[in-house]
Design an enzyme around this catalytic site. Structure first.
Site, PDB file in Angstrom:
ATOM      1  N   CYS A  75       0.823  -1.163  -0.079  1.00  0.00           N
ATOM      2  CA  CYS A  75       0.021  -0.061  -0.194  1.00  0.00           C
ATOM      3  C   CYS A  75       0.905   1.108  -0.128  1.00  0.00           C
ATOM      4  O   CYS A  75       0.144   2.457  -0.148  1.00  0.00           O
ATOM      5  CB  CYS A  75      -0.877   0.139   1.267  1.00  0.00           C
ATOM      6  SG  CYS A  75      -1.894  -1.488   1.410  1.00  0.00           S
ATOM      7  N   HIS A 118      -3.512   8.440   5.293  1.00  0.00           N
ATOM      8  CA  HIS A 118      -3.794   6.893   4.557  1.00  0.00           C
ATOM      9  C   HIS A 118      -4.957   6.630   4.616  1.00  0.00           C
ATOM     10  O   HIS A 118      -5.706   6.024   3.915  1.00  0.00           O
ATOM     11  CB  HIS A 118      -2.724   6.027   5.078  1.00  0.00           C
ATOM     12  CG  HIS A 118      -2.802   4.661   4.399  1.00  0.00           C
ATOM     13  ND1 HIS A 118      -2.513   4.584   3.283  1.00  0.00           N
ATOM     14  CD2 HIS A 118      -2.763   3.489   4.846  1.00  0.00           C
ATOM     15  CE1 HIS A 118      -2.389   3.397   2.844  1.00  0.00           C
ATOM     16  NE2 HIS A 118      -2.527   2.688   3.740  1.00  0.00           N
ATOM     17  N   HIS A 153      -9.438   1.607  -1.781  1.00  0.00           N
ATOM     18  CA  HIS A 153      -8.170   1.740  -1.523  1.00  0.00           C
ATOM     19  C   HIS A 153      -7.284   0.985  -2.834  1.00  0.00           C
ATOM     20  O   HIS A 153      -7.694  -0.061  -3.110  1.00  0.00           O
ATOM     21  CB  HIS A 153      -7.976   0.764  -0.220  1.00  0.00           C
ATOM     22  CG  HIS A 153      -6.606   0.655   0.156  1.00  0.00           C
ATOM     23  ND1 HIS A 153      -5.449   1.190  -0.455  1.00  0.00           N
ATOM     24  CD2 HIS A 153      -5.882   0.372   1.418  1.00  0.00           C
ATOM     25  CE1 HIS A 153      -4.451   1.043   0.355  1.00  0.00           C
ATOM     26  NE2 HIS A 153      -4.659   0.232   1.478  1.00  0.00           N
TER      27      HIS A 153
END
Lengths: 346, 399
Positions: B164, B291, B328
């Site tokens: 990520c 995030h 995401h």
């Protein structure tokens, strides 16, 4: 920018644990190839059984790709060799492959995906995935080759996992060197870990023209620190990659010029026999003519190849050499150059 | 004197638009692309919603490359740069692509096509199997290689595979390459194309996805993330040109804590933020592109780390996460965060956190809810934190 020294190293390869003595072994020895069950019995350079003190626990292995396990082993060995290395803010830069996924998990997944001897997409998405380890996805994610070892050893500094089929690991070394030279961190571990003994990886290599290659596996890690801050094994003078995507002749020529400018006594060559011809030609025309073939010794270890060749170079310096170059030409079509010199000779 | 990394062009492909302006406009209005997955059967899946890209690359063997190419062309055209090919580098955050079902089928057949994986049979038949494996479709490096060819870039070509934080880490590498004078121009960014059965089932089995099917970062009712996909690209250059922003700080750290959970103290995240701020010579910022994944622990830990790093100066920052609207993007997430931060700097508009209705007291932050917040922004912090505990923070400032 501060000059950067190699202050410790570790390696795990078909020759077992350790990097000292690999230079001499390369000069005189032959590859330790054995039949590989996972690849249908072909000869491969496999890492032998590992001592428990370095190896990961069986329970943890289920969460790891082979590359991740080998990087853990190399990192543990490094800290055992040099326990005084700091950990908290140490950087960690690794060339990693995409050879993840235990075949046993793949087997379970496929087993759950069959319906009356036919592969069923619907069952694959449900029963197939349910049949395998829920953390199977994490065996497949490349960053875990780095993260498993970081967690195990408590490394918390700047980091990068650079995908590598060879020269990408030289980029990881270059990035680590810059992180130390610029003061981003005081120490950094850098290297690569991978296994070409995965059935899918091996099939890909054959498809890409590496039919004559001997697959291998391994990991090697170097600890870098500013020159003068500890006992130095070598100075890391050069780390660079010459892309080979277009105008290959120009790239080869720039790599050749760079290696000539570095003026090594010995060149350690990590170039697959399948397509490494150009790299072999370059190595043969540079320096005093001494060329050691690392890939024929360790097998094609992909993301580990540059790092393993570099620890061989490090060993040659301990034996008396003053300047040793590493030339990497893996299946990623780029040429990587690493230059190590003995302290006081650059 | 340190070389700067000026932002010369940006581009994106998202589930809210096939370029960055249309994506940003929709985000500013508070729109969300999260919806039930229709293009494959998700019956029985732990999470049945996602934010897929529609209208391009449908049925393509490797959707990552299609997304990345379109976003990169947009960024490259905006930059309008000319540079010697060997002075142009490509730095991309990407994970492995997905093998097609025909490849999976070929694998199964090569292994015997029965109930057990037959190593011997597989070894003997792998030669026939080899041509069926599209290495370009599954290799992480395929995206960067393709972009290097497209834009005739002959400098360094790197693929960062840090889950990520891949996209943010790739931008960090581009900044570093400009600073150490390896390149004059860096095409950087990240791409994720993970709205597929394998990833929805895989992340679902891990319990990471929202069972309610809602992405609501920092909300009291959050219960997991929603998979999104897209590409975000940026062209950085050592030459200022008409740039209005630069990447002034990069910070990277490892949690060294757990495979899937962040360090509960948030020290790894804090280390990355502090390092980026220190490099930018700042103690405060005007906004934070968090995030903010919408998972219980990650959001709480990030909020805690932000409070610790910025202290009383947090009050002057506004915090948002676009994962409520776009899901995401995994390897693309950090690069998308950078584009949102640049938007705040250049337009004076901080994009809102879609889905955030009832802020969790444990995630107390100066949130941006509903629609975009108008405010002059001179500096912004971008966070990207990965599974496995690899953290990257970036600081962008007005040029």
């Amino acid at each position: 920018m501060r000059p950067v020294a190699v202050v410790a190293a570790s390696a795990v390869s078909a020759r077992g644990l350790g990097w000292r003595g690999l230079g001499q072994a390369l000069r005189t020895g032959t590859s330790a190839a054995t039949p590989c069950e996972a690849l249908g019995g072909i000869l491969a350079a496999q890492v032998p059984a590992l001592p428990a003190a370095q190896d990961v626990e069986p329970r943890q292995r289920k969460l790891m790709s082979r590359g991740a396990r080998l990087s853990c082993v190399a990192a543990r060995q490094l800290f055992q060799e040099m326990p005084s290395l700091p950990r908290e803010e140490t950087g960690f830069f690794l060339g990693v492959g995409a050879s993840g996924g235990a075949v046993e998990e793949l087997e379970a997944m496929l087993e759950g995906s069959f319906s009356e001897a036919h592969f069923d997409v619907g069952r694959f998405g449900t029963a197939g995935l349910n049949a395998c380890n829920p953390l199977f996805a994490f065996q497949l994610m490349n960053n875990y080759t780095l993260c498993h070892a970081a967690i195990r050893e408590g490394l918390r500094g700047p980091n990068a996992a650079i995908f590598s089929r060879g020269a990408g690991t030289v980029l990881a070394l270059a990035e680590a060197r810059y992180a130390v030279a610029s003061g981003e961190c005081e120490t950094a571990l850098a290297g690569g870990a991978d296994s070409a003994l995965h059935p899918v990886t091996w099939a890909e290599l054959r498809r890409d023209g590496y039919a004559s290659v001997m697959p291998g596996e391994g990991a090697a890690v170097l600890a870098l620190a500013p020159q003068g801050t500890g006992s130095s094994l070598a100075i890391l003078e050069r780390c660079e990659v010459h892309p080979r995507r277009q105008q290959i002749d120009l790239s080869l020529e720039s790599a050749r010029r760079s290696l000539i400018a570095f003026n090594p006594e010995v060149v350690v060559l990590a170039a697959s026999s399948g397509r490494g011809g150009s790299a072999h030609e370059i190595a043969a025309t540079v320096g005093t003519g001494a060329v050691l073939q690392a890939s024929e010794f360790f097998g094609e270890t992909l993301a580990a190849s540059a790092a393993l060749a570099t620890v061989v170079a490090l060993d040659l310096l301990q034996e008396g050499a003053l300047r040793v170059g590493v030339l990497v030409a893996g299946p990623d079509e780029s040429l990587g150059i690493v230059g190590l010199v003995r302290e006081g000779t650059s | 004197m340190r070389r700067e990394a000026f932002v010369r062009g940006v581009g994106a492909v998202s589930s809210l638009g096939l370029d960055w302006p249309s994506t940003a406009e929709a985000l500013a209005r508070g729109e969300s692309a999260v919806a039930r997955v229709e293009h494959f059967d998700v019956e029985g899946f732990p999470c049945q919603v996602a934010a897929p890209v529609r209208g391009i690359a449908e049925g393509a063997e490797d959707r990552r490359r299609e997304f990345a190419l379109r976003a990169a062309r947009e960024a490259w055209a905006q930059a309008g740069l000319e540079a010697a090919p060997e002075r142009v580098g490509v730095f991309i955050g990407a994970e492995s692509g997905r093998a097609s079902y025909s490849t999976v089928l070929a694998l199964a057949q090569a292994a015997g096509g029965g109930a057990r994986f037959d190593h011997g049979a597989f070894g003997q038949r792998a030669r026939e199997l080899a041509p069926r494996i599209d290495a370009a479709a599954v290799s992480p490096a395929a995206v960067a290689s393709m972009l290097a060819g497209e834009f005739r870039a002959r400098g360094p070509c790197e693929t960062l595979s840090l889950a990520c934080s891949s996209g943010a880490a790739a931008i960090a590498e581009g900044v570093r390459a400009i600073r150490r004078s390896e390149v004059d121009v860096a095409l950087c960014g990240g791409v994720g194309a993970d709205v597929d059965p394998l990833m929805l089932a895989g992340f679902g089995l891990l319990g990471a996805l929202s069972a309610r099917g809602v992405s609501c970062p920092f909300d009291a009712h959050r219960d997991g993330f929603v998979v999104g996909e897209g590409a975000a690209m940026v062209v950085l250059a050592a030459e200022r040109g008409n740039a209005r922003a630069s990447v002034a700080g990069v910070g990277r750290s490892l949690d060294a804590w757990h495979l899937t959970a962040p360090d509960p103290e948030g020290e790894g995240a804090a280390m990355a933020m502090r390092a980026a701020l220190r490099e930018a010579k700042l103690e405060a910022v005007d906004c934070v592109q968090a995030h903010g994944t919408s998972t219980q622990l990650n959001d709480e830990v990030e909020a805690q780390a932000l409070r610790r790093v910025l202290g009383s100066r947090l009050a002057q920052a506004h915090v948002s996460s676009v994962k409520g609207a776009l899901g995401h993007w995994i390897a693309g997430a950090g690069a998308l965060g950078l584009l949102c931060a640049l938007h705040a700097l250049e337009r004076g508009e901080i994009l809102p956190t879609a889905g955030l209705r009832h802020p969790d007291p444990r995630c107390e932050l100066p949130h941006v809810q509903g629609t975009a917040l108008r405010k002059r922004v001179d500096s912004a912090l971008v966070n990207a934190f990965a599974f496995g505990g690899a953290n990257t923070s970036l600081v962008v400032v007005r040029a």
